[in-house]
Scaffold this active site. Structure first.
Site, PDB file in Angstrom:
ATOM      1  CG  HIS A  98       0.892   2.502   0.644  1.00 35.49           C
ATOM      2  ND1 HIS A  98       0.101   3.619   0.542  1.00 35.49           N
ATOM      3  CD2 HIS A  98       0.057   1.479   0.952  1.00 35.49           C
ATOM      4  CE1 HIS A  98      -1.155   3.292   0.782  1.00 35.49           C
ATOM      5  NE2 HIS A  98      -1.211   1.997   1.016  1.00 35.49           N
ATOM      6  CD  GLU A 116      -2.100  -0.772   3.145  1.00 34.59           C
ATOM      7  OE1 GLU A 116      -2.029   0.368   3.651  1.00 34.59           O
ATOM      8  OE2 GLU A 116      -2.891  -1.070   2.234  1.00 34.59           O
ATOM      9  CG  HIS A 173      -2.584  -1.694  -2.376  1.00 38.52           C
ATOM     10  ND1 HIS A 173      -1.353  -1.091  -2.431  1.00 38.52           N
ATOM     11  CD2 HIS A 173      -3.321  -0.972  -1.499  1.00 38.52           C
ATOM     12  CE1 HIS A 173      -1.337  -0.055  -1.606  1.00 38.52           C
ATOM     13  NE2 HIS A 173      -2.528   0.048  -1.027  1.00 38.52           N
ATOM     14  NE  ARG A 193      -6.807   9.179  -4.494  1.00 42.62           N
ATOM     15  CZ  ARG A 193      -6.741  10.395  -3.958  1.00 42.62           C
ATOM     16  NH1 ARG A 193      -6.122  11.364  -4.583  1.00 42.62           N
ATOM     17  NH2 ARG A 193      -7.324  10.640  -2.805  1.00 42.62           N
TER      18      ARG A 193
END
Length: 311
Positions: A98, A116, A173, A193
């Site tokens: 991200h 996150e 991740h 991605r």
């Protein structure tokens, strides 16, 4: 008088890696065998929860945020800042990363970036997550990604139920199959991605974002030791798991009775197991709720596990 508890009706997503545990274990009213995510507390345009009961029943959370900022401590923020998900990974998710706020604002139409964190609700024995990578330099990163050296690139770390992982922007991740997590994140839906195991969705590969990924991945990755926190129950205590610029997250294990003061701008609570009461109001596994600003004393009783968060 205490202000009303704001209960929410979640939004659900169907994903190629999703399963049935959100329906089977949490008894959410959603059909299908590919249910990947429950957006339990969300005001994002891609999944805007509705208020389930009370004065604001039927109102979208984004609308409540805009029309009644006093309920959320008059933060002055332009949107509800957090998004809470329960994720059921029946199969491996893609290897992803991200961006931070600055990159997302410039390249993603003013979106927030995505910081996150994950709390592992359940997993099989000998489970692992992809957190970080093995490239030591940007040149090595570029070579590994562009030449598909995935076994060299991907770093897996062992995890167990109750583990907690902070995923800062730039962290490579992926959730592996058989793991269920509660995710606390910024109110953003931006994911790049890096690799998707050459899977097909409706007969075609899903889009990759190699250019963006190479621009935002942090090199070298944070160490394994600094990537994971092993937590355990502390009955009738509130334990803080993390505080960062975007959120604070707490684990609450109710074994009998517990009380504390709600002194945050607002407090999000998700019940992951058990049942009980909050100031006399029934709570059960799968409930998502917000305690508004100046709610006062919170009295919990019963047998429950709750993950709570706020700014």
């Amino acid at each position: 008088m205490s202000k009303e508890i704001i209960f929410l009706n979640p939004v659900f997503t169907h994903n190629i890696w999703g399963g049935t545990r959100l329906k089977d274990d949490f008894h959410y009213p959603v059909e299908g065998d590919d249910i990947g995510e429950c957006w339990g507390v969300s005001a994002h345009p891609n999944g805007d929860d509705t208020i389930a009961a009370g004065t604001y029943k039927g109102m979208k959370l984004s609308e409540l945020w805009d029309k009644h900022p006093e309920l959320f401590g008059n933060t002055g923020l332009d949107r509800f800042p957090l998004l809470i998900k329960i994720i059921d990974a029946k199969a491996d998710l893609s290897i992803q990363v991200h961006p931070n706020d600055a990159y997302a604002k410039e390249h993603e139409n003013g979106s927030l970036g995505k910081t996150e964190c994950w709390y592992i609700v359940d997993c099989k024995e000998d489970s692992a997550l992809v957190v970080g990578h093995n490239a030591k330099t940007r040149e090595e990163l570029k070579d590994m990604v562009e030449n598909g050296r995935w076994n060299d690139f991907i770093r897996e770390i062992p995890v167990k139920k109750g583990d907690f992982i902070q995923i800062d922007p730039g962290t490579v991740h992926a959730i592996k199959g058989g793991i269920m997590i509660l995710e606390t994140q910024q109110n953003s839906d931006i994911t790049y991605r890096v690799y998707d195991y050459d899977r097909l969705s409706n007969g075609v590969p899903r889009e990759l974002h190699i250019k963006q990924s190479l621009e935002v991945i942090t090199v070298p990755a944070k160490s394994v030791e600094n990537s994971i926190l092993h937590t355990q129950a502390k009955p009738d205590e509130v334990q803080r798991l993390i505080s960062c610029n975007y959120y604070s997250v707490y684990r609450i294990d109710v074994a009998d009775k517990l009380s504390f003061k709600q002194d945050h701008p607002f407090l999000i609570m998700s019940v992951l197991d058990g049942e009980g009461t909050l100031n006399g109001t029934s709570l059960k596994k799968g409930d998502h709720l917000i305690l508004p600003n100046d709610y006062g004393t919170v009295e919990l009783s019963g047998s429950m596990q709750i993950i709570a968060s706020s700014l």
